[in-house]
Write a protein that holds these residues in place. Structure first.
Motif, PDB file in Angstrom:
ATOM      1  N   ALA A   1     -12.075 -11.876   8.638  1.00  0.00           N
ATOM      2  CA  ALA A   1     -12.729 -10.310   7.221  1.00  0.00           C
ATOM      3  C   ALA A   1     -11.476  -8.990   8.115  1.00  0.00           C
ATOM      4  O   ALA A   1     -11.525  -7.916   6.724  1.00  0.00           O
ATOM      5  CB  ALA A   1     -13.837 -10.556   7.581  1.00  0.00           C
ATOM      6  N   ALA A   2     -11.263  -8.782   9.045  1.00  0.00           N
ATOM      7  CA  ALA A   2     -10.418  -7.698   9.644  1.00  0.00           C
ATOM      8  C   ALA A   2      -9.498  -7.797   9.108  1.00  0.00           C
ATOM      9  O   ALA A   2      -8.170  -7.104   8.681  1.00  0.00           O
ATOM     10  CB  ALA A   2     -10.437  -8.106  11.102  1.00  0.00           C
ATOM     11  N   LEU A   3      -8.343  -9.476   9.053  1.00  0.00           N
ATOM     12  CA  LEU A   3      -7.491  -9.556   8.346  1.00  0.00           C
ATOM     13  C   LEU A   3      -7.162  -9.068   6.324  1.00  0.00           C
ATOM     14  O   LEU A   3      -6.055  -9.297   6.211  1.00  0.00           O
ATOM     15  CB  LEU A   3      -6.982 -10.599   8.551  1.00  0.00           C
ATOM     16  N   CYS A   4      -8.590  -9.587   5.944  1.00  0.00           N
ATOM     17  CA  CYS A   4      -8.409  -9.470   4.577  1.00  0.00           C
ATOM     18  C   CYS A   4      -8.784  -7.998   4.546  1.00  0.00           C
ATOM     19  O   CYS A   4      -7.893  -6.793   3.588  1.00  0.00           O
ATOM     20  CB  CYS A   4      -9.678  -9.535   3.656  1.00  0.00           C
ATOM     21  N   ASP A   5      -9.415  -7.523   5.247  1.00  0.00           N
ATOM     22  CA  ASP A   5      -9.014  -5.792   5.325  1.00  0.00           C
ATOM     23  C   ASP A   5      -7.737  -5.104   5.013  1.00  0.00           C
ATOM     24  O   ASP A   5      -7.409  -3.688   4.231  1.00  0.00           O
ATOM     25  CB  ASP A   5     -10.006  -5.239   5.487  1.00  0.00           C
ATOM     26  N   GLU A   6      -7.305  -5.367   6.250  1.00  0.00           N
ATOM     27  CA  GLU A   6      -6.095  -4.762   6.927  1.00  0.00           C
ATOM     28  C   GLU A   6      -4.335  -5.429   5.846  1.00  0.00           C
ATOM     29  O   GLU A   6      -4.267  -4.002   5.232  1.00  0.00           O
ATOM     30  CB  GLU A   6      -5.186  -5.152   8.137  1.00  0.00           C
ATOM     31  N   LEU A   7      -5.018  -6.169   5.113  1.00  0.00           N
ATOM     32  CA  LEU A   7      -4.060  -6.547   3.705  1.00  0.00           C
ATOM     33  C   LEU A   7      -4.164  -5.885   3.266  1.00  0.00           C
ATOM     34  O   LEU A   7      -3.228  -5.522   2.228  1.00  0.00           O
ATOM     35  CB  LEU A   7      -4.350  -8.095   3.755  1.00  0.00           C
ATOM     36  N   GLY A   8      -4.703  -5.883   2.255  1.00  0.00           N
ATOM     37  CA  GLY A   8      -5.910  -4.472   1.076  1.00  0.00           C
ATOM     38  C   GLY A   8      -4.998  -3.465   1.746  1.00  0.00           C
ATOM     39  O   GLY A   8      -4.584  -2.366   1.050  1.00  0.00           O
ATOM     40  N   ASP A   9      -5.362  -2.635   3.398  1.00  0.00           N
ATOM     41  CA  ASP A   9      -4.311  -1.430   3.273  1.00  0.00           C
ATOM     42  C   ASP A   9      -2.726  -1.588   3.187  1.00  0.00           C
ATOM     43  O   ASP A   9      -2.065  -0.585   2.697  1.00  0.00           O
ATOM     44  CB  ASP A   9      -4.748  -0.896   4.921  1.00  0.00           C
ATOM     45  N   LEU A  10      -2.932  -2.501   3.598  1.00  0.00           N
ATOM     46  CA  LEU A  10      -1.358  -2.992   3.319  1.00  0.00           C
ATOM     47  C   LEU A  10      -0.752  -2.793   1.980  1.00  0.00           C
ATOM     48  O   LEU A  10       0.334  -2.167   1.726  1.00  0.00           O
ATOM     49  CB  LEU A  10      -0.351  -4.268   4.280  1.00  0.00           C
ATOM     50  N   LEU A  11      -1.522  -4.007   0.735  1.00  0.00           N
ATOM     51  CA  LEU A  11      -0.975  -3.897  -0.098  1.00  0.00           C
ATOM     52  C   LEU A  11      -1.013  -2.179  -0.769  1.00  0.00           C
ATOM     53  O   LEU A  11      -0.542  -2.085  -1.572  1.00  0.00           O
ATOM     54  CB  LEU A  11      -2.354  -4.666  -1.341  1.00  0.00           C
ATOM     55  N   LEU A  12      -2.245  -1.035  -0.481  1.00  0.00           N
ATOM     56  CA  LEU A  12      -2.031  -0.024  -0.798  1.00  0.00           C
ATOM     57  C   LEU A  12      -0.745   0.642  -0.793  1.00  0.00           C
ATOM     58  O   LEU A  12      -1.006   1.805  -1.418  1.00  0.00           O
ATOM     59  CB  LEU A  12      -2.931   0.899  -0.373  1.00  0.00           C
ATOM     60  N   GLN A  13      -0.247   0.331   0.925  1.00  0.00           N
ATOM     61  CA  GLN A  13       0.790   1.005   0.686  1.00  0.00           C
ATOM     62  C   GLN A  13       2.137   0.570  -0.760  1.00  0.00           C
ATOM     63  O   GLN A  13       2.801   1.806  -0.756  1.00  0.00           O
ATOM     64  CB  GLN A  13       1.743   0.801   1.547  1.00  0.00           C
ATOM     65  N   VAL A  14       2.103  -0.532  -0.326  1.00  0.00           N
ATOM     66  CA  VAL A  14       3.321  -1.283  -1.594  1.00  0.00           C
ATOM     67  C   VAL A  14       2.971  -0.661  -2.871  1.00  0.00           C
ATOM     68  O   VAL A  14       3.902  -0.450  -4.065  1.00  0.00           O
ATOM     69  CB  VAL A  14       2.797  -2.806  -2.109  1.00  0.00           C
ATOM     70  N   VAL A  15       1.439  -0.189  -3.761  1.00  0.00           N
ATOM     71  CA  VAL A  15       1.316  -0.075  -4.428  1.00  0.00           C
ATOM     72  C   VAL A  15       1.701   1.030  -4.366  1.00  0.00           C
ATOM     73  O   VAL A  15       2.528   1.630  -5.846  1.00  0.00           O
ATOM     74  CB  VAL A  15       0.227  -0.031  -4.977  1.00  0.00           C
ATOM     75  N   ILE A  16       1.180   1.793  -3.825  1.00  0.00           N
ATOM     76  CA  ILE A  16       1.404   3.202  -4.234  1.00  0.00           C
ATOM     77  C   ILE A  16       2.899   4.184  -4.097  1.00  0.00           C
ATOM     78  O   ILE A  16       3.523   4.775  -5.235  1.00  0.00           O
ATOM     79  CB  ILE A  16       1.066   4.535  -3.022  1.00  0.00           C
ATOM     80  N   HIS A  17       3.918   3.162  -3.384  1.00  0.00           N
ATOM     81  CA  HIS A  17       5.340   3.025  -3.620  1.00  0.00           C
ATOM     82  C   HIS A  17       5.949   2.853  -4.361  1.00  0.00           C
ATOM     83  O   HIS A  17       6.414   3.393  -4.678  1.00  0.00           O
ATOM     84  CB  HIS A  17       5.959   2.056  -2.322  1.00  0.00           C
TER      85      HIS A  17
END
Length: 131
Positions: A57-73
């Motif tokens: 669950a923590a990995l899923c959440d943190e991957l979402g946060d990293l994905l946010l960085q990819v998408v915002i860039h």
């Protein structure tokens, strides 16, 4: 009776949401690739911590946060006319095809060492091509 509109994928919905935030949120509008560097580093480290914790669950959440960085860039680049999120995806698809000729081509790899040899050879060819 008309057919229902096609459903949007979660990724498309997320990218659209980031475009709205980029337009409507003062903080996000002010961000640049450079100003976001600390957040990319922080989120990548938090992904590592989640992996090490063994908590899916923590990995899923943190991957979402990293994905946010990819998408915002990608959204920042899209607004500048540099590239789009689809360009990012197409680029990584092409890279995986080049670097995995044992899956997407005629090369044969019977073990991990051979896979790595093919990967490194493809990567070296890409680097040589770039100069």
């Amino acid at each position: 009776m008309t057919a229902p509109a096609p459903r949007t994928s979660a990724m498309e919905e997320f990218a659209d949401q980031m475009r709205v935030l980029q337009r409507e949120c003062a903080w996000k509008r002010e961000q640049t690739h450079t100003s976001l560097i600390p957040y990319v580093r922080e989120e990548a480290e938090e992904v590592v911590e989640a992996i090490e914790s063994g908590d899916p669950a923590a990995l899923c959440d943190e991957l979402g946060d990293l994905l946010l960085q990819v998408v915002i860039h990608a959204v920042i680049a899209e607004e500048a006319g540099d590239f789009t999120l689809d360009d990012v995806a197409r680029g990584v698809i092409a890279k995986m095809e080049r670097r995995n000729p044992h899956v997407f081509g005629d090369a044969v790899a019977t073990d991990t060492a051979e896979v790595m040899r093919l990967w490194n050879a493809a990567k070296a060819a890409e680097k040589a091509e770039k100069g």
